[in-house]
Scaffold this motif. Structure first.
Motif, PDB file in Angstrom:
ATOM      1  N   TRP A  54      15.431  32.167   3.958  1.00 38.90           N
ATOM      2  CA  TRP A  54      16.000  30.920   4.637  1.00 38.90           C
ATOM      3  C   TRP A  54      15.141  30.040   5.035  1.00 38.90           C
ATOM      4  O   TRP A  54      14.930  29.617   6.309  1.00 38.90           O
ATOM      5  CB  TRP A  54      16.836  31.694   5.785  1.00 38.90           C
ATOM      6  N   PHE A  55      14.189  29.650   4.112  1.00 43.32           N
ATOM      7  CA  PHE A  55      13.162  28.713   4.339  1.00 43.32           C
ATOM      8  C   PHE A  55      13.599  27.518   3.568  1.00 43.32           C
ATOM      9  O   PHE A  55      13.678  27.677   2.231  1.00 43.32           O
ATOM     10  CB  PHE A  55      11.712  29.248   4.040  1.00 43.32           C
ATOM     11  N   TRP A  56      13.816  26.626   4.066  1.00 41.54           N
ATOM     12  CA  TRP A  56      14.122  25.087   3.332  1.00 41.54           C
ATOM     13  C   TRP A  56      13.137  24.079   3.288  1.00 41.54           C
ATOM     14  O   TRP A  56      13.399  22.974   3.132  1.00 41.54           O
ATOM     15  CB  TRP A  56      15.664  24.907   3.771  1.00 41.54           C
ATOM     16  N   LYS A  98       9.568  19.807  -0.070  1.00 41.53           N
ATOM     17  CA  LYS A  98      10.627  20.847  -0.751  1.00 41.53           C
ATOM     18  C   LYS A  98      11.025  20.460  -2.083  1.00 41.53           C
ATOM     19  O   LYS A  98      11.427  19.290  -2.328  1.00 41.53           O
ATOM     20  CB  LYS A  98      11.869  20.752   0.075  1.00 41.53           C
ATOM     21  N   GLU A 102      18.767  21.524   7.614  1.00 44.97           N
ATOM     22  CA  GLU A 102      17.932  22.717   8.366  1.00 44.97           C
ATOM     23  C   GLU A 102      16.690  22.596   8.033  1.00 44.97           C
ATOM     24  O   GLU A 102      15.983  23.156   8.689  1.00 44.97           O
ATOM     25  CB  GLU A 102      18.660  23.914   7.403  1.00 44.97           C
ATOM     26  N   GLY A 103      16.189  22.002   6.980  1.00 47.69           N
ATOM     27  CA  GLY A 103      14.697  21.874   6.660  1.00 47.69           C
ATOM     28  C   GLY A 103      14.202  21.066   7.365  1.00 47.69           C
ATOM     29  O   GLY A 103      12.804  21.310   8.046  1.00 47.69           O
ATOM     30  N   GLN A 132      13.729  23.124  10.715  1.00 49.30           N
ATOM     31  CA  GLN A 132      12.488  24.018  10.539  1.00 49.30           C
ATOM     32  C   GLN A 132      11.258  23.019  10.388  1.00 49.30           C
ATOM     33  O   GLN A 132      10.259  23.724  11.369  1.00 49.30           O
ATOM     34  CB  GLN A 132      12.606  24.620   9.117  1.00 49.30           C
ATOM     35  N   THR A 133      11.260  22.010  10.087  1.00 45.44           N
ATOM     36  CA  THR A 133       9.902  21.075  10.093  1.00 45.44           C
ATOM     37  C   THR A 133       9.567  20.698  11.603  1.00 45.44           C
ATOM     38  O   THR A 133       8.599  21.178  12.060  1.00 45.44           O
ATOM     39  CB  THR A 133       9.973  19.775   9.342  1.00 45.44           C
ATOM     40  N   GLY A 135      11.113  21.985  14.296  1.00 48.99           N
ATOM     41  CA  GLY A 135      11.138  23.189  15.093  1.00 48.99           C
ATOM     42  C   GLY A 135       9.825  23.879  15.408  1.00 48.99           C
ATOM     43  O   GLY A 135       9.039  24.125  16.262  1.00 48.99           O
ATOM     44  N   LEU A 136       8.943  23.906  14.196  1.00 45.57           N
ATOM     45  CA  LEU A 136       7.780  24.397  13.993  1.00 45.57           C
ATOM     46  C   LEU A 136       6.786  23.473  14.672  1.00 45.57           C
ATOM     47  O   LEU A 136       5.738  23.879  15.318  1.00 45.57           O
ATOM     48  CB  LEU A 136       7.349  24.870  12.598  1.00 45.57           C
ATOM     49  N   SER A 154       7.259  24.201  18.315  1.00 46.98           N
ATOM     50  CA  SER A 154       6.819  25.599  18.590  1.00 46.98           C
ATOM     51  C   SER A 154       5.373  25.718  18.585  1.00 46.98           C
ATOM     52  O   SER A 154       4.945  26.584  19.176  1.00 46.98           O
ATOM     53  CB  SER A 154       7.559  26.365  17.532  1.00 46.98           C
TER      54      SER A 154
END
Lengths: 184, 126
Positions: A3-5, A22, A48-49, A52-53, A55-56, A59
């Motif tokens: 689940w890595f986009w 991607k 979602e990608g 993730q970008t 969110g990291l 984070s």
């Protein structure tokens, strides 16, 4: 299925901006049947990608320890389909960080063409949501290495972003636990 | 300097955008939580949009006096004390606390803020 986009980071400036790539291939199942006869990369996975970008990016400010969830997609506008063979470039910029959440703005491009633009709100969960970690540290570190975050990531003084010590310690503990006796 | 109408129009646009409500739902008397359905995470978005629209900075404690509402010196049996109310008035001079004062239950504070309060707060920052 992973689940890595996003495939890798191209640029990662701590607290400011992350750019991820991607590569979209015809071999990816999500392209099938979405619009028969016109395979393209689903917009939901582009969102979602971007999450993730962004969110990291958020984070990393807390050595990847904060528990962050995508709380709201305020804006997701798309101007073009992403097709097999395209390389999508996802850029997330941190706009506001508060103790309980953050906002990112993002853009996606294929080549020079603006493909989409986004605004997202992330919630940073406190102890009232329990204390379980979202990620196991060794697995997360390996994912971040695959994404080349520590290769391209720099802080605001241009210094490399180090791998958090807690992750390295967890990896060392795991390796020490391996039973190597069958190897003689 | 923006007049009240301009302030309202920008606040309305921010709320329509952040909460997905219709223009005509955003009346001056509407409460943010009860009438417009704002959840806690929406306030992050609303504050961000107001900061951008007006070019102002909104420190969290100016809008959300959590420190007063969780301070044992200002709360008794779930209600804000007279001292706490005085602190709230000092911190939020733009807010209409008259209704809240009649029965100042801490749990009701979250639904106090109206669109008009928000406009008055923004005006106080311009």
């Amino acid at each position: 299925m992973r689940w890595f986009w996003i495939d890798r980071f191209e640029r990662f400036l701590s607290g400011v901006e992350a750019v991820a790539l991607k590569n979209v291939t015809f071999a990816e199942e999500p392209l099938d049947d979405y619009l028969p006869g016109k395979p393209h990369y689903p917009h939901s996975l582009i969102i979602e990608g971007m999450a993730q970008t962004g969110g990291l990016l958020l984070s990393q400010l807390d050595n990847f320890e904060a528990r962050i969830v995508l709380a709201k997609v305020s804006k997701a506008e798309f101007f073009a389909l992403v097709e097999p063979g395209d390389q999508l470039r996802l850029t997330a910029r941190l706009q506001s960080v508060q103790p309980d959440g953050a906002i990112i703005e993002g853009q996606t491009h294929v080549g020079d063409r603006l493909q989409g633009q986004f605004e997202m709100t992330f919630a940073i969960l406190d102890e009232s949501y329990g204390d379980a970690s979202f990620f196991e540290p060794v697995g997360l570190m390996r994912m971040l290495r695959v994404l080349r975050l520590f290769e391209v990531g720099v802080d605001q003084h241009g210094q490399p972003i180090p791998i958090p010590q807690a992750m390295l310690d967890a990896e060392r503990t795991e390796v020490q636990g391996y039973d190597l006796s069958p190897l003689g | 300097m923006a007049n009240s109408e301009e302030v309202f129009s920008k606040v309305q646009a921010a709320l329509v955008d952040a909460l997905g409500v219709e223009d005509d739902e955003v009346t001056p008397e509407a409460t943010m939580v009860g009438d417009l359905g704002a959840e806690s995470i929406d306030f992050l978005d609303i504050v961000f949009k107001l900061e951008k629209a007006f070019g102002i900075s909104i420190p969290r404690e100016e809008l959300f006096p959590d420190d007063i509402l969780t301070n044992a010196a200002y709360v008794e049996n779930g209600k804000v004390t007279a001292g706490g109310l005085a602190e709230l008035k000092k911190r939020l001079p733009w807010a209409d606390l008259s209704k809240f004062e009649q029965n100042p239950r801490v749990q009701d504070f979250g639904n106090l803020l109206t669109v008009n309060d928000l406009c008055r707060y923004v005006e106080s920052k311009l």
